[in-house]
Every structure is written in structure tokens, then in C-alpha cells.
Design a protein around this motif. Sequence first.
Motif, PDB file in Angstrom:
ATOM      1  N   GLU A  48      -3.110   2.589  -0.869  1.00 21.34           N
ATOM      2  CA  GLU A  48      -4.353   1.612  -0.211  1.00 21.34           C
ATOM      3  C   GLU A  48      -5.319   2.816   0.530  1.00 21.34           C
ATOM      4  O   GLU A  48      -6.635   2.272   0.356  1.00 21.34           O
ATOM      5  CB  GLU A  48      -3.630   0.780   0.984  1.00 21.34           C
ATOM      6  CG  GLU A  48      -4.753  -0.146   1.563  1.00 21.34           C
ATOM      7  CD  GLU A  48      -4.114  -1.065   2.719  1.00 21.34           C
ATOM      8  OE1 GLU A  48      -4.460  -1.383   3.679  1.00 21.34           O
ATOM      9  OE2 GLU A  48      -2.904  -1.417   2.472  1.00 21.34           O
ATOM     10  N   THR A  49      -4.980   3.517   1.265  1.00 16.13           N
ATOM     11  CA  THR A  49      -5.964   4.562   1.792  1.00 16.13           C
ATOM     12  C   THR A  49      -6.934   5.189   0.694  1.00 16.13           C
ATOM     13  O   THR A  49      -8.135   5.250   0.702  1.00 16.13           O
ATOM     14  CB  THR A  49      -5.372   5.324   2.693  1.00 16.13           C
ATOM     15  OG1 THR A  49      -4.581   4.632   3.697  1.00 16.13           O
ATOM     16  CG2 THR A  49      -6.531   6.312   3.571  1.00 16.13           C
ATOM     17  N   THR A  82      -7.420   4.083  -2.394  1.00 15.87           N
ATOM     18  CA  THR A  82      -8.315   3.066  -3.007  1.00 15.87           C
ATOM     19  C   THR A  82      -9.473   3.080  -2.175  1.00 15.87           C
ATOM     20  O   THR A  82     -10.604   2.879  -2.642  1.00 15.87           O
ATOM     21  CB  THR A  82      -7.405   1.921  -3.204  1.00 15.87           C
ATOM     22  OG1 THR A  82      -6.107   2.234  -3.828  1.00 15.87           O
ATOM     23  CG2 THR A  82      -8.492   0.708  -4.036  1.00 15.87           C
ATOM     24  N   GLU A  83      -9.472   2.945  -0.863  1.00 16.69           N
ATOM     25  CA  GLU A  83     -10.468   2.600   0.050  1.00 16.69           C
ATOM     26  C   GLU A  83     -11.367   3.554   0.086  1.00 16.69           C
ATOM     27  O   GLU A  83     -12.673   3.634  -0.097  1.00 16.69           O
ATOM     28  CB  GLU A  83      -9.842   2.296   1.587  1.00 16.69           C
ATOM     29  CG  GLU A  83      -9.231   1.280   1.725  1.00 16.69           C
ATOM     30  CD  GLU A  83      -8.671   0.808   2.985  1.00 16.69           C
ATOM     31  OE1 GLU A  83      -8.990   1.674   4.118  1.00 16.69           O
ATOM     32  OE2 GLU A  83      -7.618   0.013   3.377  1.00 16.69           O
ATOM     33  N   ASN A  97     -15.239   2.998  -1.390  1.00 18.97           N
ATOM     34  CA  ASN A  97     -16.352   3.218  -0.258  1.00 18.97           C
ATOM     35  C   ASN A  97     -17.114   4.568  -0.163  1.00 18.97           C
ATOM     36  O   ASN A  97     -18.255   4.424   0.023  1.00 18.97           O
ATOM     37  CB  ASN A  97     -15.560   3.225   1.142  1.00 18.97           C
ATOM     38  CG  ASN A  97     -15.070   1.582   1.634  1.00 18.97           C
ATOM     39  OD1 ASN A  97     -15.457   0.744   0.832  1.00 18.97           O
ATOM     40  ND2 ASN A  97     -14.050   1.642   2.372  1.00 18.97           N
TER      41      ASN A  97
END
Length: 81
Positions: free
Chosen positions: A9-10, A12-13, A17
Motif C-alpha cells: 500500500e505504501t 503504491t502510494e 503520488n
Amino acid sequence: MQTRSEIIETLTEILVNDFEIEASDISLDANLYEELELDSIDAVDLVVKLSDITGEKIDPEAFKQVRTVEDIVVELEKLAA
């Protein structure tokens, strides 16, 4: 950032971003350089960002072998262990 799902998740963020990669393009088997179009400077930036988030020094030698999103997850799991 301890569990595999938290790492993914991190990561991917960060890719979405900071590197403007479409979330739909990110999969564990996605090649960072060919499919996600990161270059060597992007790779260095990614390592720095991951070091900041994990609070761990990431060995650049370990990341020379990294080619896919899965490879990054595996290296981060090693740091978390």
C-alpha cells in the motif's frame, strides 16, 4: 509499515503520488523500468523516500538487483524482519 499489505500500500502510494504512475499499472510483477518507466534517477529517489519512511538505511547494492514491484516488497520485508 510492517505487514506485506502495508508495504504494498505504501509503495503504491509513493509510485502514484511521487512518480505519477497510474495505480492501475502497478502490480507485483510490473517491471519498474520497462512497464512503469522509472529511470535510474527515479530509482535513487525511490530508495531515499523508502529510507525516510522505514527509518532504515537501504543498501544501494541490494537495490541494484531490484527489477519489479515484488522485488522492492521483498527487500522491504527483509528490512522489517
